[in-house]
Design a protein around this motif. Structure first.
Motif, short mmCIF file in Angstrom:
data_model
loop_
_atom_site.label_atom_id
_atom_site.label_comp_id
_atom_site.label_asym_id
_atom_site.label_seq_id
_atom_site.Cartn_x
_atom_site.Cartn_y
_atom_site.Cartn_z
N GLY A 130 -28.12 -37.70 -5.90
CA GLY A 130 -27.00 -38.50 -5.41
C GLY A 130 -26.74 -38.33 -3.93
N ILE A 131 -27.33 -37.28 -3.35
CA ILE A 131 -27.17 -37.03 -1.91
C ILE A 131 -28.26 -37.75 -1.14
N GLU A 132 -27.88 -38.31 0.03
CA GLU A 132 -28.87 -38.88 0.95
C GLU A 132 -29.24 -37.81 1.98
N ILE A 133 -30.53 -37.68 2.25
CA ILE A 133 -30.96 -36.69 3.24
C ILE A 133 -31.84 -37.37 4.27
N ASN A 134 -31.61 -37.02 5.53
CA ASN A 134 -32.36 -37.60 6.65
C ASN A 134 -32.86 -36.49 7.56
N GLY A 135 -33.90 -36.80 8.33
CA GLY A 135 -34.37 -35.88 9.35
C GLY A 135 -33.55 -36.07 10.62
N TYR A 136 -34.23 -36.30 11.72
CA TYR A 136 -33.53 -36.55 12.98
C TYR A 136 -32.91 -37.94 12.96
N VAL A 137 -31.65 -38.04 13.35
CA VAL A 137 -30.92 -39.31 13.37
C VAL A 137 -30.49 -39.61 14.80
N PRO A 138 -31.10 -40.60 15.46
CA PRO A 138 -30.65 -40.96 16.81
C PRO A 138 -29.20 -41.43 16.79
N GLU A 139 -28.48 -41.17 17.86
CA GLU A 139 -27.07 -41.57 18.00
C GLU A 139 -26.27 -41.14 16.76
N LEU A 140 -26.37 -39.88 16.45
CA LEU A 140 -25.69 -39.34 15.27
C LEU A 140 -24.18 -39.54 15.37
N TYR A 141 -23.66 -39.59 16.57
CA TYR A 141 -22.21 -39.74 16.73
C TYR A 141 -21.67 -40.98 16.03
N LYS A 142 -22.48 -42.03 15.90
CA LYS A 142 -22.03 -43.23 15.20
C LYS A 142 -21.79 -42.94 13.71
N HIS A 143 -22.66 -42.14 13.14
CA HIS A 143 -22.52 -41.76 11.74
C HIS A 143 -21.33 -40.81 11.56
N LEU A 144 -21.15 -39.90 12.51
CA LEU A 144 -19.97 -39.03 12.46
C LEU A 144 -18.69 -39.85 12.57
N ALA A 145 -18.73 -40.89 13.41
CA ALA A 145 -17.56 -41.75 13.57
C ALA A 145 -17.24 -42.50 12.28
N ALA A 146 -18.27 -42.81 11.50
CA ALA A 146 -18.07 -43.54 10.24
C ALA A 146 -17.57 -42.62 9.12
N SER A 147 -17.70 -41.32 9.31
CA SER A 147 -17.40 -40.38 8.24
C SER A 147 -15.90 -40.21 8.03
N ASP A 148 -15.56 -39.73 6.85
CA ASP A 148 -14.18 -39.35 6.55
C ASP A 148 -13.98 -37.85 6.73
N LEU A 149 -15.10 -37.12 6.75
CA LEU A 149 -15.07 -35.69 7.03
C LEU A 149 -16.49 -35.26 7.36
N ALA A 150 -16.61 -34.33 8.29
CA ALA A 150 -17.93 -33.81 8.67
C ALA A 150 -17.96 -32.30 8.46
#
Length: 399
Positions: free
Chosen positions: A289-309
């Motif tokens: 059920g978990i998604e896993i990724n390696g290196y993610v360019p512009e990670l800040y966009k994904h952090l901005a979309a999150s509800d908690l990091a």
């Protein structure tokens, strides 16, 4: 008139240095459209610089492997920086040879280094390098702290601090010293016998920039829209990220083990593990059920979309989260005095929730997540105009 040529040396440890260096370079180019910047950086920082379309010198491949060494001396979820410093000199020797070669073969009008301490040693060993161009040094912490009671570590720490402060007093070494942060980010104490107050010394020798971000947080406040753009569902989103080294793999595994407890309480929960450039996703035990990724360019966009990091205690990622007013739990690396300084800064801001990895199990982490998921964020505003200030300080050295 020939274009001004700049050598920019970015620290190879982690990814945050490269991100802020690119932000500074962008501001420099606004003031000097014809400037030519050549970059030196090791893995993984050079990946970020290359993705930005910047010119990396081929000699990058010959630099010392600082990140690899940090991983080798790490102890589980801990990194004793003093142990690292005792061993890094061999890697610095490789980098010093590269710097000496490049400056002999090329004429630069300015040299900038972001926490590339080997460059100062290069100047001491090869004074001719420094005579060729002004030098700007960028810091984000000042002074070393012993993290154990080992007398050898305490002595070594004192000697490093003595050398650091003495080096700052040599007028021909640094033409400009910049500090990413505020004076309050430096401990108001002496680091040993005959040494001055660290903060007072820094205030005398450094120019303070505040924080540096590679983006405007105001453009990333709509998490619902960002989730849609990035392909996430509408449910609560947790991003777990551990930066640019392999040291944080244990934290990713802890997040993975905690997912089941969280999913039972929040059925539409989404969790994403971001391994970064130096962790093989296959080395992480991933709960279904978990998604896993390696290196993610512009990670800040994904952090901005999150509800908690859930992140390590690195200065760049935590300040990005604070500037975007995000809920986040952060785990400083144990025996890592620099991340303790980051923690002190976040405490002053009232941002994030500090966690201790060795004291956290799945139940403890799940409770912390549920306590803060969806919680209103209230902390001090984060100043983020450091790249502009850096370019303004640097400009007179370009003529």
């Amino acid at each position: 008139m020939m274009n001004k040529k700049v050598l920019f040396i970015s620290s190879s440890i982690g990814l945050g240095h490269a991100a802020r260096d690119l932000a500074i370079a962008k501001e420099m180019k606004k003031r000097n459209p014809d400037i030519e910047i050549s970059w030196l950086a090791g893995d993984p920082a050079r990946r970020v610089i290359e993705e930005a379309g910047e010119y990396l010198l081929p000699e990058c491949q010959l630099l010392g492997e600082d990140s690899l060494l940090a991983e080798q001396v790490s102890n589980g979820y801990g990194l004793n920086v003093n142990t690292y410093l005792f061993r890094v000199l061999l890697e610095w020797r490789k980098s010093i040879a590269v710097i000496n070669k490049i400056t002999k073969e090329n004429q630069f009008d300015l040299i900038i280094a972001d926490e590339a301490y080997e460059l100062i040693l290069a100047f001491l060993l090869f004074p001719g390098i420094k005579r060729k161009a002004p030098f700007v040094m960028i810091y984000d912490f000042f002074g070393f702290d012993a993290t154990t009671k080992n007398p050898i570590e305490k002595l070594g720490t004192y000697l490093w601090n003595f050398a650091w402060i003495t080096g700052n007093r040599i007028p021909w070494v640094e033409d400009l010293s910049l500090f990413v942060g505020e004076a309050d980010d430096i401990a108001d104490k002496s680091y040993g016998l005959f040494l001055p107050s660290a903060r007072k010394h820094a205030e005398k020798h450094y120019n303070f920039l505040g924080n540096i971000l590679a983006f405007d947080p105001q453009n990333y406040r709509d998490s619902v829209e960002l989730k849609s753009q990035l392909g996430y569902g509408k449910g609560p989103l947790i991003i777990c990220a551990v930066g640019g080294t392999a040291i944080g793999v244990d934290l990713l595994n802890l997040c993975s083990r905690t997912y089941g407890l969280l999913k039972a309480k929040v059925p539409d929960l989404q969790m994403v593990l971001v391994c970064g450039p130096r962790i093989d996703p296959d080395s992480v035990t991933v709960t279904e059920g978990i998604e896993i990724n390696g290196y993610v360019p512009e990670l800040y966009k994904h952090l901005a979309a999150s509800d908690l990091a859930i992140v390590q205690g690195g200065g760049t990622t935590t300040i990005e989260l604070a500037s975007m007013r995000k809920n986040f739990l952060y785990f400083p690396l144990e025996e890592h005095f620099e991340q303790k300084l980051v923690s002190d800064k976040l405490t002053r801001l009232g941002a994030g929730v500090k966690m201790n990895f060795s004291e956290t199990d799945e139940g403890t982490l799940a409770k912390a997540v549920l306590d803060h998921l969806g919680k209103k964020v209230e902390h001090q505003e984060v100043k983020i105009n450091g790249a502009v200030k850096a370019a303004e300080f640097i400009q007179p050295l370009l003529g």
